[in-house]
Write a protein that holds these residues in place. Structure first.
Motif, short mmCIF file in Angstrom:
data_model
loop_
_atom_site.label_atom_id
_atom_site.label_comp_id
_atom_site.label_asym_id
_atom_site.label_seq_id
_atom_site.Cartn_x
_atom_site.Cartn_y
_atom_site.Cartn_z
N PHE A 60 4.01 -1.93 7.48
CA PHE A 60 3.79 -1.90 6.04
C PHE A 60 2.82 -3.04 5.71
N THR A 61 1.77 -2.73 4.95
CA THR A 61 0.78 -3.72 4.56
C THR A 61 0.97 -4.05 3.08
N LYS A 90 16.56 4.36 5.84
CA LYS A 90 16.90 2.94 5.96
C LYS A 90 16.05 2.14 4.97
N THR A 91 16.69 1.15 4.33
CA THR A 91 16.02 0.29 3.36
C THR A 91 15.87 -1.10 3.95
N ILE A 92 14.69 -1.68 3.75
CA ILE A 92 14.41 -3.04 4.19
C ILE A 92 14.26 -3.88 2.93
N THR A 93 15.05 -4.94 2.83
CA THR A 93 15.00 -5.83 1.67
C THR A 93 14.29 -7.11 2.07
N ILE A 94 13.26 -7.46 1.29
CA ILE A 94 12.44 -8.63 1.58
C ILE A 94 12.73 -9.69 0.52
N GLU A 95 13.15 -10.86 0.96
CA GLU A 95 13.42 -11.97 0.06
C GLU A 95 12.24 -12.92 0.12
N ALA A 96 11.67 -13.20 -1.06
CA ALA A 96 10.49 -14.05 -1.12
C ALA A 96 10.50 -14.86 -2.42
N ASN A 97 9.50 -15.70 -2.60
CA ASN A 97 9.40 -16.51 -3.81
C ASN A 97 8.68 -15.75 -4.93
N THR A 118 13.51 -10.22 -4.75
CA THR A 118 13.64 -9.24 -3.67
C THR A 118 12.72 -8.05 -3.92
N ASN A 119 12.18 -7.54 -2.85
CA ASN A 119 11.36 -6.33 -2.85
C ASN A 119 11.94 -5.42 -1.78
N GLN A 120 11.81 -4.11 -1.97
CA GLN A 120 12.35 -3.18 -0.99
C GLN A 120 11.31 -2.16 -0.57
N ILE A 121 11.35 -1.87 0.73
CA ILE A 121 10.56 -0.79 1.32
C ILE A 121 11.54 0.07 2.11
N ALA A 122 11.12 1.26 2.50
CA ALA A 122 12.06 2.16 3.17
C ALA A 122 11.37 2.99 4.23
N ILE A 123 12.18 3.43 5.19
CA ILE A 123 11.72 4.39 6.21
C ILE A 123 12.70 5.55 6.20
N LYS A 124 12.20 6.69 6.64
CA LYS A 124 13.08 7.85 6.81
C LYS A 124 12.57 8.68 7.97
N THR A 125 13.48 9.47 8.52
CA THR A 125 13.14 10.33 9.65
C THR A 125 14.21 11.41 9.80
N ASN A 126 13.88 12.39 10.60
CA ASN A 126 14.85 13.41 10.99
C ASN A 126 14.93 13.40 12.50
N ILE A 127 16.13 13.11 13.02
CA ILE A 127 16.32 13.09 14.47
C ILE A 127 16.75 14.49 14.90
N THR A 134 0.83 -1.20 0.00
CA THR A 134 0.00 0.00 0.00
C THR A 134 0.87 1.25 0.00
N GLU A 135 2.10 1.14 0.53
CA GLU A 135 3.09 2.22 0.50
C GLU A 135 4.47 1.58 0.47
N MET A 136 5.39 2.21 -0.23
CA MET A 136 6.75 1.69 -0.34
C MET A 136 7.72 2.39 0.60
N GLU A 137 7.31 3.56 1.14
CA GLU A 137 8.18 4.33 2.03
C GLU A 137 7.33 5.00 3.10
N HIS A 138 7.88 5.06 4.30
CA HIS A 138 7.19 5.75 5.39
C HIS A 138 8.13 6.78 5.99
N ASP A 139 7.62 7.99 6.19
CA ASP A 139 8.39 9.08 6.80
C ASP A 139 7.88 9.30 8.21
N PHE A 140 8.74 9.07 9.20
CA PHE A 140 8.37 9.30 10.60
C PHE A 140 8.37 10.79 10.94
#
Length: 175
Positions: free
Chosen positions: A87-88, A141-148, A153-162, A68-74
């Motif tokens: 992530f759904t 940060k990138t999250i790599t998902i390994e599946a059949n 591989t599929n990738q999703i990502a998060i980002k933020t500003n501390i 439903t989304e490939m990236e999330h910004d905190f």
């Protein structure tokens, strides 16, 4: 010394030339061809698009991860904060989706994924936790998902500003 190098070089060239002989002969002296013809594929050939002109065919029945989304910004977070996001995704393919692994680019990011197969048409969730301890400023940060799936591989990502740590730096003065 030069003679040994010259002899070794001539020996290597002789062996290469002997190995490149394309015709084999049987005991009666007849020549038999041992290479596969262009129209007959080799039995153990591997289709590699980097080495041949072949197209890699995708499996029409393979599972497909549709997020439903490939990236999330905190957004802005405080130093030391631990934030989570889910992530759904939906399996829009025709066979069960099996995730074998999910990994992040940094140990500060931990993904959790479903261990059971996700049926065609069903939804799944990947929970991602980010720990900002020891981090400052913009983070991605990138999250790599390994599946059949195809590709596997599929990738999703998060980002933020501390935000800056005001307690460590003390109050800011303006002049």
């Amino acid at each position: 010394m030069k003679m040994n190098k010259l002899f070794a070089g001539l020996l290597a060239v002789s062996l290469l030339a002997a190995g490149c002989n394309n015709s084999n002969s049987n005991s009666e002296g007849d020549s038999t061809e041992t290479t596969a013809s262009a129209s007959t594929p080799a039995v153990n050939a591997v289709a590699n698009p980097n080495l041949t002109n072949e197209q890699v065919m995708s499996n029409a029945d393979a599972p497909v991860m549709t997020f439903t989304e490939m990236e999330h910004d905190f957004g802005d977070i405080k130093p030391g904060a631990v934030v989570k996001h889910t992530f759904t995704f939906k399996n829009t393919g025709k066979s069960p989706l099996i995730i074998s692994n999910a990994s992040a680019t940094c140990g500060c990011t931990v993904p959790e994924w479903p261990k059971d197969p996700v049926a065609p048409g069903a939804e799944g969730k990947i929970d991602v936790q980010f720990d900002s301890h020891g981090k400052t400023g913009q983070q991605s940060k990138t999250i790599t998902i390994e599946a059949n799936t195809q590709p596997s591989t599929n990738q999703i990502a998060i980002k933020t500003n501390i935000l800056p740590d005001m307690a460590a730096n003390g109050p800011l003065r303006t002049q």
